[in-house]
Design an enzyme around this catalytic site. Structure first.
Site, PDB file in Angstrom:
ATOM      1  N   HIS A 134      50.543  70.787  -3.182  1.00 10.28           N
ATOM      2  CA  HIS A 134      49.152  70.513  -2.852  1.00 10.28           C
ATOM      3  C   HIS A 134      48.528  71.760  -2.233  1.00 10.28           C
ATOM      4  O   HIS A 134      49.227  72.724  -1.924  1.00 10.28           O
ATOM      5  CB  HIS A 134      49.038  69.315  -1.892  1.00 10.28           C
ATOM      6  CG  HIS A 134      49.879  69.442  -0.675  1.00 10.28           C
ATOM      7  ND1 HIS A 134      50.905  68.576  -0.381  1.00 10.28           N
ATOM      8  CD2 HIS A 134      49.869  70.351   0.311  1.00 10.28           C
ATOM      9  CE1 HIS A 134      51.480  68.946   0.735  1.00 10.28           C
ATOM     10  NE2 HIS A 134      50.869  70.027   1.184  1.00 10.28           N
TER      11      HIS A 134
HETATM   12  C1  T46 Z   1      52.621  71.140   3.819  1.00 10.32           C
HETATM   13  C2  T46 Z   1      54.085  71.111   3.643  1.00 10.32           C
HETATM   14  C3  T46 Z   1      54.764  72.406   3.977  1.00 10.32           C
HETATM   15  C4  T46 Z   1      51.934  62.946   9.183  1.00 10.32           C
HETATM   16  O1  T46 Z   1      51.747  61.769   9.526  1.00 10.32           O
HETATM   17  N1  T46 Z   1      51.504  63.967   9.983  1.00 10.32           N
HETATM   18  C5  T46 Z   1      51.685  65.260   9.676  1.00 10.32           C
HETATM   19  O2  T46 Z   1      51.282  66.165  10.425  1.00 10.32           O
HETATM   20  C6  T46 Z   1      52.326  65.566   8.422  1.00 10.32           C
HETATM   21  C7  T46 Z   1      52.527  67.016   7.988  1.00 10.32           C
HETATM   22  C8  T46 Z   1      52.751  64.536   7.639  1.00 10.32           C
HETATM   23  N2  T46 Z   1      52.559  63.256   8.016  1.00 10.32           N
HETATM   24  C9  T46 Z   1      53.055  62.153   7.149  1.00 10.32           C
HETATM   25  C10 T46 Z   1      52.253  61.977   5.888  1.00 10.32           C
HETATM   26  C11 T46 Z   1      53.261  61.443   4.910  1.00 10.32           C
HETATM   27  O3  T46 Z   1      53.319  60.037   5.021  1.00 10.32           O
HETATM   28  O4  T46 Z   1      54.380  62.479   6.716  1.00 10.32           O
HETATM   29  C12 T46 Z   1      54.575  62.010   5.392  1.00 10.32           C
HETATM   30  C13 T46 Z   1      55.100  63.123   4.480  1.00 10.32           C
HETATM   31  O5  T46 Z   1      54.094  64.121   4.319  1.00 10.32           O
HETATM   32  P1  T46 Z   1      53.912  64.958   2.947  1.00 10.32           P
HETATM   33  O6  T46 Z   1      54.219  64.094   1.805  1.00 10.32           O
HETATM   34  O7  T46 Z   1      52.567  65.599   2.994  1.00 10.32           O
HETATM   35  O8  T46 Z   1      55.088  66.051   3.100  1.00 10.32           O
HETATM   36  P2  T46 Z   1      55.242  67.428   2.293  1.00 10.32           P
HETATM   37  O9  T46 Z   1      56.559  68.001   2.670  1.00 10.32           O
HETATM   38  O10 T46 Z   1      54.969  67.243   0.854  1.00 10.32           O
HETATM   39  O11 T46 Z   1      54.085  68.392   2.885  1.00 10.32           O
HETATM   40  C14 T46 Z   1      54.146  68.766   4.233  1.00 10.32           C
HETATM   41  C15 T46 Z   1      52.737  68.859   4.818  1.00 10.32           C
HETATM   42  O12 T46 Z   1      52.100  67.568   4.711  1.00 10.32           O
HETATM   43  C16 T46 Z   1      51.899  69.865   4.085  1.00 10.32           C
HETATM   44  O13 T46 Z   1      50.698  70.091   4.809  1.00 10.32           O
HETATM   45  O14 T46 Z   1      51.993  72.156   3.609  1.00 10.32           O
HETATM   46  O15 T46 Z   1      54.731  70.057   4.353  1.00 10.32           O
END
Ligand code: T46
Length: 315
Positions: free
Chosen positions: A231
């Site tokens: 993303h």
């Molecule tokens: C990125 C990469 C490096 C939260 O509730 N608060 C937070 O601050 C974050 C980062 C995530 N979340 C929750 C949202 C989702 O339900 O944690 C879950 C997993 O998040 P996501 O699917 O976005 O995880 P990644 O590893 O795909 O992405 C994350 C960051 O969201 C993103 O900003 O750059 O790590």
């Protein structure tokens, strides 16, 4: 005018100029095939199938209803497509899920694509891969089930590549190095000080932390083959530091991509807004520390690559 081998059976009138249809290929009446395609021996094309221009289809491939193939796609010999997730003899679906092969992608010999999936533009599917999920644009996938093993046309910075400084040296104002091709993305040295008691790694606002953090998070225990991220952020800046193990980060500004291996707390990558970023190749022990300039806001995320490209164009 297109070329038809005397042994081919072409029932559709919709075949583009300069397309060649070779022996024992069979194309049903409602199919559409574009210009300058090459349809090799023993290819079968059902009715609800649309094929773009300059598509190459090697021998022994069957396209069932619901398959859409954009321009410049290559399909290797005996690749297998499917259009019913739970097929039963003599039971027919009213509507078939759409399988979409985006512009310029390639499917290796003998690969299998499950129903209803999208293979992104210029993606590369390895020979014999079994594709069970959508394939992102530019990804290379291999194996069964197919997993991302790389990205095409991506400049790689290896773990010990010239761009990564040795970790052990005295603290000094950090030098910022910018990658030449991904505008705005920068690698920072995060100095490490080592003595008999162990090591300490340091980041400081204004020298190697390029924004005021409002939040941190840590990603760990990632199963080795998982791919995270995929993303862009609209406003949020992030600094990624792998404090244990290693992880690869692919950054994409809509024009070019680079892959950077983070394998030391001595380096961080600053990813500004409007850069498409993906993290993969996590080792089992990897711990990825991320500093973020904004609080968590799901509306800040762009999760579709097409939407990302459109947002870049409208800026
Ligand atoms: C990125 C990469 C490096 C939260 O509730 N608060 C937070 O601050 C974050 C980062 C995530 N979340 C929750 C949202 C989702 O339900 O944690 C879950 C997993 O998040 P996501 O699917 O976005 O995880 P990644 O590893 O795909 O992405 C994350 C960051 O969201 C993103 O900003 O750059 O790590």
């Amino acid at each position: 005018m297109y070329h038809k081998h005397p042994s081919a059976l072409v029932e559709t009138p919709r075949i583009g100029k300069d397309t060649r249809v070779w022996a024992f290929a069979h194309i049903l009446p409602n199919a559409t095939v574009g210009r300058d395609c090459n349809i090799c021996d023993h290819v079968f094309i059902e009715n609800d199938v649309e094929i773009g221009n300059r598509v190459t289809i090697k021998c022994g491939v069957q396209f069932w209803d619901g398959i859409r193939i954009e321009d410049d796609v290559f399909i290797g010999p005996n690749a297998t497509f499917t259009n019913d997730k739970q097929p039963r003899s003599k039971r027919y679906l009213r509507d078939h899920p759409l399988t979409v092969l985006r512009k310029g992608c390639s499917v290796g010999a003998n690969a299998t694509i499950l129903p209803g999936l999208t293979v992104g533009q210029e993606a590369m599917i390895g020979a014999g891969a079994v594709v069970t999920r959508d394939v992102p644009s530019f990804a290379v996938v291999t194996g069964n089930p197919a997993r991302i093993s790389g990205y095409v046309k991506t400049r790689a910075h290896g773990p010990n590549g010239a761009s990564v400084q040795p970790a052990r040296r005295a603290f000094s104002p950090a030098q910022k190095r910018r990658f030449e091709r991904i505008s705005g993305t920068a690698i920072y040295d995060m100095p490490v000080i080592t003595d008999l008691r162990g090591s300490i790694s340091v980041g400081e606002l204004g020298s190697n932390i390029p924004f005021v953090p409002q939040r941190y998070y840590v990603i760990f225990d990632v199963p080795g083959k998982e791919v995270r991220g995929e993303h862009a952020h609209r406003e949020c800046h992030q600094l990624l530091v792998c404090i244990r193990g290693s992880v690869s980060v692919v950054v994409d500004n809509g024009k070019a991509r680079e892959e950077i291996s983070l394998n030391t707390p001595a380096m961080g990558i600053h990813i500004p807004p409007m850069i498409w970023a993906t993290q993969y190749k996590y080792t089992a022990d990897a711990m990825l520390l991320v500093l973020a300039s904004h609080k968590y806001d799901p509306a800040d995320y762009i999760r579709s690559y097409d939407e990302f490209l459109n947002a870049l164009r409208s800026r």
